[in-house]
Design a protein around this motif. Structure first.
Motif, PDB file in Angstrom:
ATOM      1  N   LEU A  90     -14.086   2.077  -1.907  1.00  0.00           N
ATOM      2  CA  LEU A  90     -14.316   0.914  -1.051  1.00  0.00           C
ATOM      3  C   LEU A  90     -13.350  -0.210  -1.423  1.00  0.00           C
ATOM      4  CD1 LEU A  90     -16.197   0.227   1.200  1.00  0.00           C
ATOM      5  CD2 LEU A  90     -17.739  -0.811  -0.428  1.00  0.00           C
ATOM      6  N   THR A  91     -13.153  -0.414  -2.733  1.00  0.00           N
ATOM      7  CA  THR A  91     -12.212  -1.443  -3.183  1.00  0.00           C
ATOM      8  C   THR A  91     -10.791  -1.098  -2.752  1.00  0.00           C
ATOM      9  OG1 THR A  91     -13.613  -1.576  -5.129  1.00  0.00           O
ATOM     10  CG2 THR A  91     -11.536  -2.768  -5.198  1.00  0.00           C
ATOM     11  N   ALA A  92     -10.411   0.175  -2.982  1.00  0.00           N
ATOM     12  CA  ALA A  92      -9.049   0.573  -2.654  1.00  0.00           C
ATOM     13  C   ALA A  92      -8.796   0.489  -1.156  1.00  0.00           C
ATOM     14  CB  ALA A  92      -8.794   1.990  -3.161  1.00  0.00           C
ATOM     15  N   PHE A 113       2.137  -5.574   5.902  1.00  0.00           N
ATOM     16  CA  PHE A 113       3.308  -4.722   6.145  1.00  0.00           C
ATOM     17  C   PHE A 113       3.643  -4.692   7.637  1.00  0.00           C
ATOM     18  CE2 PHE A 113       5.122  -0.574   4.139  1.00  0.00           C
ATOM     19  CZ  PHE A 113       6.392  -0.978   4.499  1.00  0.00           C
ATOM     20  N   LEU A 114       2.603  -4.561   8.481  1.00  0.00           N
ATOM     21  CA  LEU A 114       2.837  -4.500   9.927  1.00  0.00           C
ATOM     22  C   LEU A 114       3.433  -5.806  10.438  1.00  0.00           C
ATOM     23  CD1 LEU A 114      -0.309  -2.581  11.110  1.00  0.00           C
ATOM     24  CD2 LEU A 114       2.042  -1.929  11.554  1.00  0.00           C
ATOM     25  N   VAL A 115       2.876  -6.925   9.967  1.00  0.00           N
ATOM     26  CA  VAL A 115       3.403  -8.219  10.427  1.00  0.00           C
ATOM     27  C   VAL A 115       4.835  -8.400   9.944  1.00  0.00           C
ATOM     28  CG1 VAL A 115       3.102 -10.702  10.280  1.00  0.00           C
ATOM     29  CG2 VAL A 115       1.131  -9.241  10.507  1.00  0.00           C
ATOM     30  N   LEU A 116       5.088  -7.958   8.699  1.00  0.00           N
ATOM     31  CA  LEU A 116       6.442  -8.064   8.145  1.00  0.00           C
ATOM     32  C   LEU A 116       7.409  -7.225   8.969  1.00  0.00           C
ATOM     33  CD1 LEU A 116       8.144  -9.159   5.807  1.00  0.00           C
ATOM     34  CD2 LEU A 116       7.632  -7.089   4.569  1.00  0.00           C
ATOM     35  N   ALA A 117       6.978  -6.019   9.352  1.00  0.00           N
ATOM     36  CA  ALA A 117       7.839  -5.158  10.161  1.00  0.00           C
ATOM     37  C   ALA A 117       8.123  -5.804  11.519  1.00  0.00           C
ATOM     38  CB  ALA A 117       7.178  -3.796  10.340  1.00  0.00           C
ATOM     39  N   TYR A 118       7.094  -6.434  12.087  1.00  0.00           N
ATOM     40  CA  TYR A 118       7.256  -7.109  13.381  1.00  0.00           C
ATOM     41  C   TYR A 118       8.269  -8.243  13.266  1.00  0.00           C
ATOM     42  CZ  TYR A 118       5.945  -9.794  17.506  1.00  0.00           C
ATOM     43  OH  TYR A 118       5.967 -10.499  18.679  1.00  0.00           O
ATOM     44  N   ARG A 119       8.110  -9.085  12.214  1.00  0.00           N
ATOM     45  CA  ARG A 119       9.047 -10.189  11.997  1.00  0.00           C
ATOM     46  C   ARG A 119      10.462  -9.675  11.744  1.00  0.00           C
ATOM     47  NH1 ARG A 119      10.092 -14.928  12.600  1.00  0.00           N
ATOM     48  NH2 ARG A 119      10.591 -15.467  10.450  1.00  0.00           N
ATOM     49  N   ALA A 120      10.553  -8.617  10.950  1.00  0.00           N
ATOM     50  CA  ALA A 120      11.875  -8.069  10.649  1.00  0.00           C
ATOM     51  C   ALA A 120      12.523  -7.545  11.911  1.00  0.00           C
ATOM     52  CB  ALA A 120      11.753  -6.963   9.607  1.00  0.00           C
ATOM     53  N   TYR A 121      11.718  -6.942  12.805  1.00  0.00           N
ATOM     54  CA  TYR A 121      12.263  -6.445  14.064  1.00  0.00           C
ATOM     55  C   TYR A 121      12.768  -7.596  14.919  1.00  0.00           C
ATOM     56  CZ  TYR A 121      12.595  -4.220  18.592  1.00  0.00           C
ATOM     57  OH  TYR A 121      13.054  -3.774  19.790  1.00  0.00           O
ATOM     58  N   GLN A 122      12.011  -8.706  14.932  1.00  0.00           N
ATOM     59  CA  GLN A 122      12.446  -9.874  15.717  1.00  0.00           C
ATOM     60  C   GLN A 122      13.743 -10.460  15.165  1.00  0.00           C
ATOM     61  OE1 GLN A 122       9.027 -12.459  15.477  1.00  0.00           O
ATOM     62  NE2 GLN A 122       8.630 -12.198  17.663  1.00  0.00           N
ATOM     63  N   ILE A 182       7.312   4.903   8.776  1.00  0.00           N
ATOM     64  CA  ILE A 182       7.064   4.697   7.349  1.00  0.00           C
ATOM     65  C   ILE A 182       5.683   4.085   7.138  1.00  0.00           C
ATOM     66  CG2 ILE A 182       7.804   3.312   5.381  1.00  0.00           C
ATOM     67  CD1 ILE A 182      10.651   3.789   6.319  1.00  0.00           C
ATOM     68  N   ILE A 183       5.322   3.132   8.010  1.00  0.00           N
ATOM     69  CA  ILE A 183       4.009   2.498   7.843  1.00  0.00           C
ATOM     70  C   ILE A 183       2.902   3.513   8.099  1.00  0.00           C
ATOM     71  CG2 ILE A 183       2.505   0.661   8.649  1.00  0.00           C
ATOM     72  CD1 ILE A 183       4.934  -0.979   9.226  1.00  0.00           C
ATOM     73  N   ILE A 184       3.098   4.390   9.111  1.00  0.00           N
ATOM     74  CA  ILE A 184       2.112   5.453   9.336  1.00  0.00           C
ATOM     75  C   ILE A 184       2.028   6.341   8.089  1.00  0.00           C
ATOM     76  CG2 ILE A 184       1.583   7.477  10.730  1.00  0.00           C
ATOM     77  CD1 ILE A 184       2.946   6.031  13.065  1.00  0.00           C
ATOM     78  N   GLY A 185       3.180   6.587   7.490  1.00  0.00           N
ATOM     79  CA  GLY A 185       3.202   7.392   6.266  1.00  0.00           C
ATOM     80  C   GLY A 185       2.404   6.746   5.142  1.00  0.00           C
ATOM     81  N   THR A 186       2.554   5.407   4.969  1.00  0.00           N
ATOM     82  CA  THR A 186       1.787   4.765   3.896  1.00  0.00           C
ATOM     83  C   THR A 186       0.290   4.827   4.205  1.00  0.00           C
ATOM     84  OG1 THR A 186       1.975   2.605   4.924  1.00  0.00           O
ATOM     85  CG2 THR A 186       3.647   3.176   3.304  1.00  0.00           C
ATOM     86  N   GLY A 187      -0.067   4.744   5.489  1.00  0.00           N
ATOM     87  CA  GLY A 187      -1.479   4.899   5.853  1.00  0.00           C
ATOM     88  C   GLY A 187      -2.008   6.260   5.433  1.00  0.00           C
ATOM     89  N   LEU A 188      -1.231   7.314   5.744  1.00  0.00           N
ATOM     90  CA  LEU A 188      -1.661   8.659   5.351  1.00  0.00           C
ATOM     91  C   LEU A 188      -1.728   8.787   3.836  1.00  0.00           C
ATOM     92  CD1 LEU A 188       0.198  10.989   7.842  1.00  0.00           C
ATOM     93  CD2 LEU A 188      -2.175  10.313   7.826  1.00  0.00           C
ATOM     94  N   LEU A 189      -0.780   8.151   3.148  1.00  0.00           N
ATOM     95  CA  LEU A 189      -0.754   8.245   1.683  1.00  0.00           C
ATOM     96  C   LEU A 189      -2.007   7.619   1.078  1.00  0.00           C
ATOM     97  CD1 LEU A 189       1.053   9.221  -0.627  1.00  0.00           C
ATOM     98  CD2 LEU A 189       1.935   6.923  -0.811  1.00  0.00           C
ATOM     99  N   SER A 190      -2.429   6.461   1.643  1.00  0.00           N
ATOM    100  CA  SER A 190      -3.629   5.848   1.064  1.00  0.00           C
ATOM    101  C   SER A 190      -4.857   6.685   1.422  1.00  0.00           C
ATOM    102  CB  SER A 190      -3.779   4.397   1.517  1.00  0.00           C
ATOM    103  OG  SER A 190      -3.773   4.317   2.901  1.00  0.00           O
ATOM    104  N   HIS A 191      -4.868   7.323   2.632  1.00  0.00           N
ATOM    105  CA  HIS A 191      -5.960   8.253   2.936  1.00  0.00           C
ATOM    106  C   HIS A 191      -6.039   9.351   1.890  1.00  0.00           C
ATOM    107  CE1 HIS A 191      -7.315   6.544   6.519  1.00  0.00           C
ATOM    108  NE2 HIS A 191      -6.402   6.999   7.347  1.00  0.00           N
ATOM    109  N   SER A 217      -5.782  -1.671   0.506  1.00  0.00           N
ATOM    110  CA  SER A 217      -4.705  -1.060   1.292  1.00  0.00           C
ATOM    111  C   SER A 217      -4.748  -1.570   2.727  1.00  0.00           C
ATOM    112  CB  SER A 217      -4.792   0.461   1.240  1.00  0.00           C
ATOM    113  OG  SER A 217      -5.888   0.904   1.974  1.00  0.00           O
ATOM    114  N   PHE A 218      -5.940  -1.951   3.198  1.00  0.00           N
ATOM    115  CA  PHE A 218      -6.039  -2.553   4.536  1.00  0.00           C
ATOM    116  C   PHE A 218      -5.279  -3.881   4.584  1.00  0.00           C
ATOM    117  CE2 PHE A 218      -8.368  -5.145   7.664  1.00  0.00           C
ATOM    118  CZ  PHE A 218      -8.156  -4.358   8.781  1.00  0.00           C
TER     119      PHE A 218
END
Lengths: 494, 113
Positions: free
Chosen positions: B74-76, B87-96, B28-37, B80-81
């Protein structure tokens, strides 16, 4: 004071930055945030006064002329919403001092609240569509922090979903702005509003109108885009929930109100009809949810959805009267939702659970809490002397006058069912057989009740003093009915 | 040229939607990356892709590309970065904490306060 519209943004921004320097000095954090939110209220009151005196105030940042630079526009609508926001945040901060654990407050809680205020006030004040996106991101990122702060498993789980929904809707927002820029070639809202009538491409503009409806609808939880809200709003602690329920969805509603009055007036029979049907469906869905659940938090969370539907129905009718009703109801709903969430927060603190089956007979030990809740509940449903009445009356009258016979009836029946759903809490929680409570925050009852009481008193004043508020609301509706006032104030063509 | 870019943005959106509808959080996170691209590419395209010099003022050049979409992108991108990092840190914490990265298993309505 030409920079006056900036003050309600700058005060919380600077406070947020200063508070970052000493996250562990709790006493200092609390006094600082209380003082700064109070100053924000003072600035907002003065802003409303000045807008009442001089008409729409604009600030062009860096003195670049209007369509080329970013303009901040304070018309009466945005000034009133900024004032309501500042008021609410003051009471929520006061409440969280007692409600949240010290550990919770230590982890940048007040800083996130301050940045939330920056984002919300900025979104209400900005006159540039991309700038609005940026302010949306400011308060969304603060809300991500607030929703997950505490790190309980349920919070982590639900904030993943909340984050995902908002990332998608933000990407959609950027895409919609790109489409609009491709056609109009401008980002200033006044400039877009002026050019959009000349460009005469109703097809593609209607598509963009629907895209904006989807974007702001995802933020504001309209049918069928409300699905993320009940789960996400269940998990944060009650003061945060009060902030979210009162402010975040209303920013989406404001976005729809602004874009649909300023940009898309060319094909109302198409765009505004879609909005009207979706608003009515939102009311129905919200009422069903509020009646189905036996959890005090969930009942109020579904009532947020009902209120969004009622306001947007008023917007979709697009007559002067219904818009006045919508603005009245918008401000009333922000105040009363925050007050109700603070009140049930006290109930949850006493009972130690948010389920109605764990409560009963509270009126015996906590009469003040009970009768305050009773007044707030009547006010939410719109009983005449209280604040919810006049907004709904104007919306219903506007609907009938526009020749709609279904919509106003749904609004009226929804009031009845909303009253039933909140009275469930009163009947089951306050009446019935008394129980012994061992909730963790029983001893804090007095401190917690004080801010909620003052907030309910303000909503009662807002209802009783309708005559005094009316001219302000009428001034707020002027640029919504006639966008040329807004355009002229920003572009200064004379 | 705009048509090719529009198709590229469309394909990116398509892949993003497919990935976001999957069960694993990382997909899903990869998907959001593609979506912002896709969104950023669309902003650049909608500004127009007519040829011109890079928007830096130099003597003797009269035609520049539109600088506004570049500033918007540039702003966007930084926004999104920031969100993706969170999001990545949240996913990591949620996994733990939750011991799973499957969204199907993240259910329930228990209340916490």
């Amino acid at each position: 004071m030409i920079n006056l519209p900036l003050l309600p943004l700058l005060i919380p921004l600077i406070t947020g930055v200063i508070l970052m320097l000493f996250p562990n000095r709790l006493r200092l954090q609390r006094t600082f945030s209380l003082i700064s939110t109070f100053l924000t209220i003072v600035a907002a009151v003065y802003l409303v006064y000045r807008v009442r005196q001089d008409g729409i105030l604009t600030v062009t940042l860096g003195s670049w002329p209007a369509p080329f630079g970013i303009t901040l526009v304070s018309d009466m609508l945005s000034a009133l919403l900024v004032l309501t926001t500042s008021l609410l945040v003051f009471f929520v901060v006061w409440y969280s001092i007692y409600y949240l654990s010290d550990l919770h407050q230590r982890f940048y809680y007040y800083i996130a609240v301050q940045f939330l205020v920056v984002g919300v006030n900025g979104a209400f004040t900005t006159g540039d569509i991309f700038n609005m996106f940026v302010f949306f991101e400011v308060f969304l990122i603060s809300s991500y922090v607030l929703i997950v702060l505490g790190g309980k498993p349920a919070q982590l789980r639900e904030s993943l979903k909340y984050l995902l929904i908002n990332v998608i809707s933000s990407a959609l927002f950027v895409m919609t702005v790109a489409f609009l820029y491709g056609i109009i070639g401008s980002l200033s809202m006044a400039d877009i509003s002026q050019k959009i009538t000349d460009i005469n491409q109703p097809g593609i503009l209607s598509v963009i109108a629907v895209l904006f409806l989807i974007v702001f609808g995802l933020k504001g939880a309209i049918f069928p885009l409300y699905f993320w809200l009940p789960g996400s709003y269940q998990v944060p602690p009650t003061p945060v929930l009060a902030l979210f329920g009162a402010l975040l969805t209303k920013v989406g509603v404001y976005g729809i109100l602004r874009t649909y009055s300023l940009f898309f007036s060319h094909q109302q029979e198409f765009t505004h009809q879609i909005l009207g049907w979706l608003a009515l469906a939102t009311i129905v869905i919200g009422v069903i949810g509020a009646l189905a659940t036996r959890d005090v938090k969930q009942i109020l969370i579904y009532n947020i959805i009902v209120a969004v539907g009622v306001i947007l129905y008023g917007v979709s009718v697009m007559t002067r009267q219904s818009l006045e009703g919508a603005v009245f109801y918008l401000i009333h709903d922000m105040l009363i939702k925050a007050a109700l969430f603070l009140l049930i927060g006290v109930m949850i603190g006493i009972a130690g659970s948010s389920r109605l089956k764990d409560m009963g007979g509270m009126i015996k030990d906590y009469p003040l809490l009970g009768w305050t809740y009773f007044i707030a509940a009547l006010s939410l449903a719109g009983i005449p002397p209280l604040s919810g009445f006049i907004g709904k009356l104007l919306i219903v009258r506007g609907g009938f006058e526009a020749g709609d016979l279904v919509g106003p009836f749904i609004v009226l029946i929804s009031s009845l069912l909303v009253l039933y759903s909140v009275m469930q809490i009163f009947i089951r929680g306050f009446w019935g057989t008394p129980k012994t409570y061992s909730g963790p925050k029983r001893h804090l009852m007095k401190q917690l009740l004080a801010p909620a009481l003052v907030l309910v008193a303000i909503t009662v004043l807002y209802g009783v003093g309708t005559e005094a508020v009316r001219p302000f609301i009428a001034q707020a509706v002027d640029p919504l009915v006639d966008p040329s006032i807004y355009i002229q104030a920003v572009l200064k063509e004379d | 040229m705009e048509i090719i870019m529009a198709i590229a943005a469309g394909i990116l959106t398509m892949c993003a939607v497919y990935l976001i509808l999957s069960k694993s959080v990382l997909r899903i996170i990869i998907g959001t990356g593609l979506l912002s691209h896709a969104a950023h590419l669309l902003v650049m395209t909608m500004g127009g892709l007519k040829t011109g010099a890079a928007p830096v003022i130099k003597d003797g050049i009269t035609q520049y590309t539109d600088p506004l979409p570049q500033a918007l992108v540039l702003t966007a991108i930084v926004i999104s970065f920031g969100v993706t990092a969170f999001f990545l840190v949240l996913a990591y914490r949620a996994y733990q904490e939750l011991g799973t990265d499957n969204l199907e298993e993240m259910k329930g309505t228990d209340t916490h306060d």
